[in-house]
Design a protein around this motif. Structure first.
Motif, PDB file in Angstrom:
ATOM      1  N   ALA A 127      -7.829  12.210  -3.958  1.00  0.00           N
ATOM      2  CA  ALA A 127      -8.173  11.840  -2.585  1.00  0.00           C
ATOM      3  C   ALA A 127      -8.981  10.553  -2.547  1.00  0.00           C
ATOM      4  O   ALA A 127      -8.705   9.650  -1.739  1.00  0.00           O
ATOM      5  CB  ALA A 127      -8.956  12.976  -1.930  1.00  0.00           C
ATOM      6  N   LEU A 128      -9.981  10.439  -3.401  1.00  0.00           N
ATOM      7  CA  LEU A 128     -10.848   9.263  -3.387  1.00  0.00           C
ATOM      8  C   LEU A 128     -10.114   8.016  -3.876  1.00  0.00           C
ATOM      9  O   LEU A 128     -10.360   6.908  -3.376  1.00  0.00           O
ATOM     10  CB  LEU A 128     -12.086   9.512  -4.244  1.00  0.00           C
ATOM     11  N   ALA A 129      -9.212   8.184  -4.822  1.00  0.00           N
ATOM     12  CA  ALA A 129      -8.462   7.027  -5.324  1.00  0.00           C
ATOM     13  C   ALA A 129      -7.620   6.404  -4.221  1.00  0.00           C
ATOM     14  O   ALA A 129      -7.604   5.180  -4.038  1.00  0.00           O
ATOM     15  CB  ALA A 129      -7.570   7.450  -6.498  1.00  0.00           C
ATOM     16  N   VAL A 130      -6.925   7.243  -3.467  1.00  0.00           N
ATOM     17  CA  VAL A 130      -6.101   6.727  -2.371  1.00  0.00           C
ATOM     18  C   VAL A 130      -6.973   6.133  -1.278  1.00  0.00           C
ATOM     19  O   VAL A 130      -6.665   5.069  -0.720  1.00  0.00           O
ATOM     20  CB  VAL A 130      -5.201   7.842  -1.806  1.00  0.00           C
ATOM     21  N   LEU A 131      -8.082   6.801  -0.960  1.00  0.00           N
ATOM     22  CA  LEU A 131      -8.982   6.306   0.081  1.00  0.00           C
ATOM     23  C   LEU A 131      -9.487   4.907  -0.242  1.00  0.00           C
ATOM     24  O   LEU A 131      -9.417   3.987   0.591  1.00  0.00           O
ATOM     25  CB  LEU A 131     -10.155   7.277   0.244  1.00  0.00           C
ATOM     26  N   VAL A 132     -10.015   4.728  -1.443  1.00  0.00           N
ATOM     27  CA  VAL A 132     -10.603   3.433  -1.822  1.00  0.00           C
ATOM     28  C   VAL A 132      -9.533   2.348  -1.885  1.00  0.00           C
ATOM     29  O   VAL A 132      -9.721   1.236  -1.367  1.00  0.00           O
ATOM     30  CB  VAL A 132     -11.341   3.559  -3.172  1.00  0.00           C
ATOM     31  N   PHE A 133      -8.412   2.650  -2.516  1.00  0.00           N
ATOM     32  CA  PHE A 133      -7.335   1.657  -2.631  1.00  0.00           C
ATOM     33  C   PHE A 133      -6.849   1.219  -1.251  1.00  0.00           C
ATOM     34  O   PHE A 133      -6.718   0.018  -0.965  1.00  0.00           O
ATOM     35  CB  PHE A 133      -6.174   2.239  -3.444  1.00  0.00           C
ATOM     36  N   SER A 134      -6.572   2.176  -0.393  1.00  0.00           N
ATOM     37  CA  SER A 134      -6.044   1.854   0.931  1.00  0.00           C
ATOM     38  C   SER A 134      -7.055   1.065   1.748  1.00  0.00           C
ATOM     39  O   SER A 134      -6.694   0.077   2.408  1.00  0.00           O
ATOM     40  CB  SER A 134      -5.665   3.139   1.673  1.00  0.00           C
ATOM     41  N   PHE A 135      -8.309   1.471   1.720  1.00  0.00           N
ATOM     42  CA  PHE A 135      -9.331   0.778   2.512  1.00  0.00           C
ATOM     43  C   PHE A 135      -9.490  -0.672   2.063  1.00  0.00           C
ATOM     44  O   PHE A 135      -9.485  -1.598   2.884  1.00  0.00           O
ATOM     45  CB  PHE A 135     -10.678   1.504   2.399  1.00  0.00           C
TER      46      PHE A 135
ATOM     47  N   ALA B  83      -6.873   3.190   6.041  1.00  0.00           N
ATOM     48  CA  ALA B  83      -6.383   1.912   6.560  1.00  0.00           C
ATOM     49  C   ALA B  83      -6.838   1.701   7.993  1.00  0.00           C
ATOM     50  O   ALA B  83      -7.202   0.582   8.398  1.00  0.00           O
ATOM     51  CB  ALA B  83      -4.855   1.868   6.476  1.00  0.00           C
ATOM     52  N   ALA B  84      -6.819   2.768   8.791  1.00  0.00           N
ATOM     53  CA  ALA B  84      -7.265   2.676  10.178  1.00  0.00           C
ATOM     54  C   ALA B  84      -8.727   2.268  10.258  1.00  0.00           C
ATOM     55  O   ALA B  84      -9.110   1.442  11.101  1.00  0.00           O
ATOM     56  CB  ALA B  84      -7.049   4.025  10.870  1.00  0.00           C
TER      57      ALA B  84
ATOM     58  N   VAL C 183       0.830  -1.206   0.000  1.00  0.00           N
ATOM     59  CA  VAL C 183       0.000   0.000   0.000  1.00  0.00           C
ATOM     60  C   VAL C 183       0.868   1.261   0.000  1.00  0.00           C
ATOM     61  O   VAL C 183       0.840   2.045  -0.946  1.00  0.00           O
ATOM     62  CB  VAL C 183      -0.987   0.023   1.186  1.00  0.00           C
ATOM     63  N   TYR C 184       1.645   1.473   1.061  1.00  0.00           N
ATOM     64  CA  TYR C 184       2.340   2.762   1.155  1.00  0.00           C
ATOM     65  C   TYR C 184       3.361   2.969   0.051  1.00  0.00           C
ATOM     66  O   TYR C 184       3.382   4.037  -0.586  1.00  0.00           O
ATOM     67  CB  TYR C 184       3.024   2.966   2.510  1.00  0.00           C
TER      68      TYR C 184
END
Length: 442
Positions: free
Chosen positions: A367-375, A182-183, A137-138
């Motif tokens: 913002a949404l791309a990172v949010l969805v991928f990470s989650f 992720a949290a 992820v990171y």
């Protein structure tokens, strides 16, 4: 030729950001109950140790190697073990200085997630999670956001930085939205703590919380101003914007608390500072100082309200990583589309400065791309660990205290206190303990 002034600033900034992880350990450690303080701090120190090694072995290469996957991934073999970087210089900056600066970003991002699973996560499972999450992820997301094209060197970077052209100066997406999403996923996988929503789970040491917040605020000047990669006008503007937004966020959080609860608290001041730091991180090069104040006040109020969402929706984000880092990161990233001004170093006008919605939609997509991928990926990793080695301690161990069960230690040795409150042995007890100590040393 090496620019010694810029190199000194980057190395100093890297040291400031490194200090943020122990600062986070203090901040998080004070927020949990006394029986969990060591475990909470160990998760930060564990991340510091593990990610330092992985970054050297392959993390930097995945994040900053030449793109091999349509803007999604750097070549993991290009700088394997940092080969070829020890004597190279780019634009006057030793490549190893940049390696060190970016390493501490990776460390703090992983450590941030731990606050969501306080009081109930196995330390071994956390360490396995930290290594996998950083790898899949990171490191790739850092490539998306921080790896810029360099035509002179024939380097191709990540899609958010170059194709989308979203502005994220120091990590609103790669660090805070990434860690916050992720949290949330990990909190859902582990489930709630025993007594969540029914028992008071107050911070056990608020001075520790405020000390940690102060160290985070101090270190954050390296986080943001250091991202200018030089001792220059951009760094100076970013420094001032970071100061202004953070102060404004403290005021915004405290005002919200006062109106809602009738009290302005020390925990609120500390949390407001972190919320402001989070929100200004992506925007610090794009807004003017007045815009930074507006952004900060809004961040303090929004995050103060957002931390209560866990009770409404039933997810146990123990230390409000979602409410502060995910919400603050989203607001700061998207606010660029409204508050950016061409007069700032980034040189882009947002909606409120006549720039239309062009930058706004880019910020929202990033913002949404990172949010969805990470989650999604975090949920998969967490579920796999839960199904194999188990992710949380038993209910009995949770009640007993995770410090004692997992680490065989206690943050506070109350048993050693005498009736007078002194820890110093007296009389025959002192002589007996001296003999015992001598025997142990022998």
């Amino acid at each position: 030729m090496v620019d010694t002034g810029n190199t000194a600033w980057i190395l100093t900034s890297a040291a400031l950001v490194l200090l943020m992880t122990p600062g986070l350990a203090l901040f998080y450690g004070g927020m949990v109950r006394a029986k969990s303080v060591l475990n909470m701090m160990m998760m930060s120190f564990g991340a510091l140790a593990l990610i330092s090694v992985l970054w050297v072995l392959y993390g930097y290469s995945v994040a900053f190697g030449n793109d091999v996957g349509g803007g999604l991934l750097g070549d993991p073999f290009e700088y394997l073990g940092l080969s070829g970087l020890m004597t190279s210089v780019t634009n006057g900056l030793p490549d190893m200085a940049f390696v060190g600066f970016q390493a501490v970003f990776a460390i703090i991002t992983v450590a941030l997630i731990s606050g969501a699973v306080a009081d109930r996560a196995k330390f071994g499972a956390w360490m396995v999670f930290a290594g996998i999450w950083a790898t899949v992820v990171y490191f790739p997301v850092a490539h998306w956001v921080f790896a810029f094209d360099n035509d002179d060197l024939g380097v191709v970077g990540g899609w958010i930085a170059n194709d989308l052209a979203a502005i994220d100066f120091a990590g609103g997406t790669a660090v805070h939205i990434n860690a916050g999403a992720a949290a949330l996923a990990l909190a859902l996988v582990l489930g709630t703590r025993r007594g969540f929503g029914r028992e008071a789970m107050r911070p056990h040491n608020l001075p520790l919380v405020m000390l940690g917040a102060g160290l985070l605020w101090f270190g954050w000047f390296g986080f943001n101003a250091g991202s200018a990669l030089g001792a220059n006008e951009t760094a100076a503007t970013v420094w001032v914007n970071t100061l202004a937004a953070t102060g404004a966020a403290v005021l915004g959080w405290l005002a919200t608390e006062k109106l809602r609860d009738g009290h302005a608290t020390s925990l609120g001041a500390a949390s407001g500072a972190v919320a402001g730091l989070v929100a200004i991180t992506p925007a610090c090069s794009a807004v003017n100082p007045v815009g930074a104040v507006v952004l900060g006040v809004a961040a303090g109020a929004l995050c103060a309200l957002a931390v209560g969402l866990k009770y409404r929706f039933g997810y146990d984000d123990s230390l409000d990583v979602v409410g502060v880092h995910l919400v603050g990161g989203l607001w700061g990233t998207i606010a660029v589309g409204f508050l950016a001004t061409e007069a700032a170093p980034a040189g882009v006008d947002g909606l409120l400065y006549g720039g239309g919605v062009d930058q706004l939609w880019r910020q929202v997509v990033g913002a949404l791309a990172v949010l969805v991928f990470s989650f999604v990926v975090t949920w998969i990793i967490g579920t796999a660990i839960k199904a194999t080695m188990g992710f949380r301690v038993t209910e009995e161990d949770e009640v007993t205290g995770i410090d004692t069960v997992v680490h065989a230690e206690s943050g506070y040795d109350f048993a050693s206190l005498g009736s007078s409150g002194s820890t110093a042995p007296v009389g025959g007890q002192a002589r007996a303990e001296a003999r015992n100590t001598e025997g142990i040393r022998a």
